[in-house]
Design a protein around this motif. Structure first.
Motif, short mmCIF file in Angstrom:
data_model
loop_
_atom_site.label_atom_id
_atom_site.label_comp_id
_atom_site.label_asym_id
_atom_site.label_seq_id
_atom_site.Cartn_x
_atom_site.Cartn_y
_atom_site.Cartn_z
N ALA A 265 10.17 -8.28 1.17
CA ALA A 265 9.23 -9.16 1.13
C ALA A 265 7.92 -8.92 0.36
CB ALA A 265 9.06 -10.00 2.58
N GLY A 266 7.89 -8.21 -0.43
CA GLY A 266 6.76 -7.62 -1.40
C GLY A 266 6.03 -6.52 -0.58
N ARG A 267 6.43 -6.09 0.34
CA ARG A 267 5.50 -5.15 1.42
C ARG A 267 6.31 -3.83 1.80
NH1 ARG A 267 1.99 -7.89 5.79
NH2 ARG A 267 0.86 -5.73 5.65
N ILE A 268 5.78 -2.58 1.97
CA ILE A 268 6.32 -1.58 2.64
C ILE A 268 6.25 -1.84 4.04
CG2 ILE A 268 6.30 0.86 3.22
CD1 ILE A 268 5.57 1.16 -0.05
N VAL A 269 7.64 -1.94 4.64
CA VAL A 269 7.50 -2.23 5.92
C VAL A 269 7.85 -0.97 6.91
CG1 VAL A 269 8.27 -4.71 5.90
CG2 VAL A 269 10.14 -3.10 5.81
N ARG A 270 8.41 -0.03 6.25
CA ARG A 270 8.79 1.24 7.05
C ARG A 270 8.70 2.47 6.12
NH1 ARG A 270 13.79 1.79 10.89
NH2 ARG A 270 12.89 3.86 11.11
N SER B 245 0.79 -1.13 -0.02
CA SER B 245 -0.07 0.20 -0.07
C SER B 245 0.81 1.41 0.04
CB SER B 245 -0.90 0.07 1.45
OG SER B 245 -1.86 -0.96 1.16
N LEU B 246 0.43 2.16 -0.66
CA LEU B 246 1.18 3.41 -0.82
C LEU B 246 0.32 4.57 -1.34
CD1 LEU B 246 4.16 4.89 -0.80
CD2 LEU B 246 4.56 3.96 -3.18
N SER B 247 0.63 5.68 -0.83
CA SER B 247 -0.19 6.89 -1.45
C SER B 247 0.91 8.11 -1.63
CB SER B 247 -1.27 7.34 -0.34
OG SER B 247 -1.62 8.65 -0.95
N ILE B 248 0.74 8.42 -3.02
CA ILE B 248 1.78 9.68 -3.60
C ILE B 248 0.73 10.93 -4.03
CG2 ILE B 248 3.54 10.33 -5.38
CD1 ILE B 248 4.25 7.48 -5.36
N ASN B 249 0.86 11.93 -3.64
CA ASN B 249 0.27 13.25 -3.95
C ASN B 249 0.98 13.82 -4.91
OD1 ASN B 249 -1.82 12.71 -2.00
ND2 ASN B 249 -0.56 13.29 -0.25
N LEU C 92 19.58 3.75 6.65
CA LEU C 92 19.67 2.52 5.85
C LEU C 92 21.13 2.23 5.39
CD1 LEU C 92 16.59 2.46 3.43
CD2 LEU C 92 17.01 0.92 5.12
N GLU C 93 21.83 3.49 4.95
CA GLU C 93 23.35 3.50 4.52
C GLU C 93 24.10 2.98 5.74
OE1 GLU C 93 25.21 4.65 1.71
OE2 GLU C 93 23.26 3.99 0.80
N ARG C 94 23.68 3.42 6.97
CA ARG C 94 24.49 3.24 7.82
C ARG C 94 24.14 1.78 8.41
NH1 ARG C 94 22.23 8.06 10.12
NH2 ARG C 94 20.98 6.68 11.27
N GLU C 95 23.04 1.31 8.37
CA GLU C 95 22.62 -0.02 9.38
C GLU C 95 22.42 -1.23 8.06
OE1 GLU C 95 22.88 -0.03 12.43
OE2 GLU C 95 22.77 2.22 12.71
N GLY C 96 22.17 -0.75 6.91
CA GLY C 96 21.86 -2.14 6.05
C GLY C 96 20.25 -1.99 6.40
N TYR C 97 19.86 -3.13 5.30
CA TYR C 97 18.39 -3.53 5.22
C TYR C 97 18.05 -4.39 6.44
CZ TYR C 97 18.34 -1.27 0.72
OH TYR C 97 18.41 -0.48 -0.12
N VAL C 98 18.92 -5.18 6.84
CA VAL C 98 18.47 -6.23 7.74
C VAL C 98 17.96 -5.71 9.02
CG1 VAL C 98 19.22 -8.05 9.18
CG2 VAL C 98 20.14 -7.88 6.86
N GLY C 99 18.69 -4.69 9.79
CA GLY C 99 18.15 -4.03 10.99
C GLY C 99 16.92 -3.26 10.98
N VAL C 100 17.04 -2.56 9.76
CA VAL C 100 16.12 -1.37 9.48
C VAL C 100 14.68 -2.00 9.21
CG1 VAL C 100 15.48 0.71 8.14
CG2 VAL C 100 17.63 0.50 9.18
N ALA C 101 14.75 -2.95 8.27
CA ALA C 101 13.61 -3.69 7.59
C ALA C 101 12.93 -4.74 8.49
CB ALA C 101 13.88 -4.24 6.08
N ALA C 102 13.71 -5.17 9.61
CA ALA C 102 13.11 -6.33 10.56
C ALA C 102 11.90 -5.66 11.25
CB ALA C 102 14.28 -6.43 11.44
#
Length: 247
Positions: free
Chosen positions: A222-227, A21-25, A237-247
């Motif tokens: 995994a096919g969804r917006i998680v954050r 799900s996503l909304s763009i104005n 994301l640059e600092r932490e990578g996707y593993v921690g941020v997307a968990a």
């Protein structure tokens, strides 16, 4: 402008988008970041109507219209532009011929008058000058013999001539050196930073966002917006990578 609700899509029977799900104005720039295989390119292809990408659930509306009910050329005429990660080569067809044909096809579908050769050349020259592209480049076959940077600059000229309302740019920073990246960022800002337009940037890296400041950053996993968050999320994301941020 764009409203995506619980979108599910698959390729060859394999689910890729799983409730996105996503909304763009209008007037907004959104960036989507995420690991390989998360569904970023699939989202762009699904919204543009690329064959083979089957929607199995959810909805997507563009300016209040059912986007998923439109054919690909109808989506383009409605104002949707897809920039490719790897722009294709079209031997034997010049950029000018390709773009005039595409633009006039869209104008016909919208009930607008076609542009004459002179009218089109005036627009093409203006866009090429804005982006610092030599008109001789537009006389060459589409992307044939172009470097990676030339292909992306050429795509920015294409976007300027087509003049879409919503640009979906799939890793347009891929393979670019610093100078080309700056040119692409300038193109996006010049063409699309307007109150009646919007941009969806699909990227792996923060570097393009140094030139095109997003209003919102989303993490797709995994096919969804998680954050979702502001530009600071890209730095995280640059600092932490996707593993921690997307968990």
């Amino acid at each position: 402008m764009l409203q995506i609700t619980d979108l599910h899509a698959e390729i060859d029977g394999k689910p890729i988008l799983k409730g996105l799900s996503l909304s763009i104005n209008a007037g907004e720039v959104h960036a989507i970041m995420g690991p390989n295989g998360a569904g970023k390119s699939t989202l762009g292809y699904t919204l543009s109507g690329r064959p083979g990408y089957e929607v199995t659930g959810g909805s997507a509306t563009f300016d209040g219209r059912d986007l998923l009910a439109l054919l690909p050329h109808e989506r383009a005429a409605a104002g949707l532009f897809l920039g490719f990660q790897y722009p294709v080569e079209i031997p034997g067809v010049s950029n000018l011929q390709f773009l005039r044909t595409a633009l006039n096809a869209q104008r016909r579908l919208r009930g607008e008058a076609e542009l004459s050769g002179g009218e089109f050349l005036k627009i093409a020259r203006a866009q090429a000058n804005t982006l610092g592209v030599d008109m001789e480049m537009l006389k060459r076959p589409v992307n044939v013999g172009f470097s990676g940077g030339e292909k992306k600059r050429n795509e920015m000229v294409q976007m300027g001539i087509i003049d879409p309302r919503l640009a979906i740019l799939d890793e347009t920073d891929s393979g670019l050196d610093i100078d080309a990246l700056r040119t692409v960022g300038h193109g996006i800002n010049t063409i699309m930073r307007r109150p009646d337009k919007a941009v969806l940037l699909i990227t792996h890296y923060q570097r393009l966002l140094d030139y095109v400041k997003p209003d919102y950053v989303h993490v797709l996993a995994a096919g969804r917006i998680v954050r979702s968050g502001g530009p600071e999320l890209a730095l995280e994301l640059e600092r932490e990578g996707y593993v921690g941020v997307a968990a």
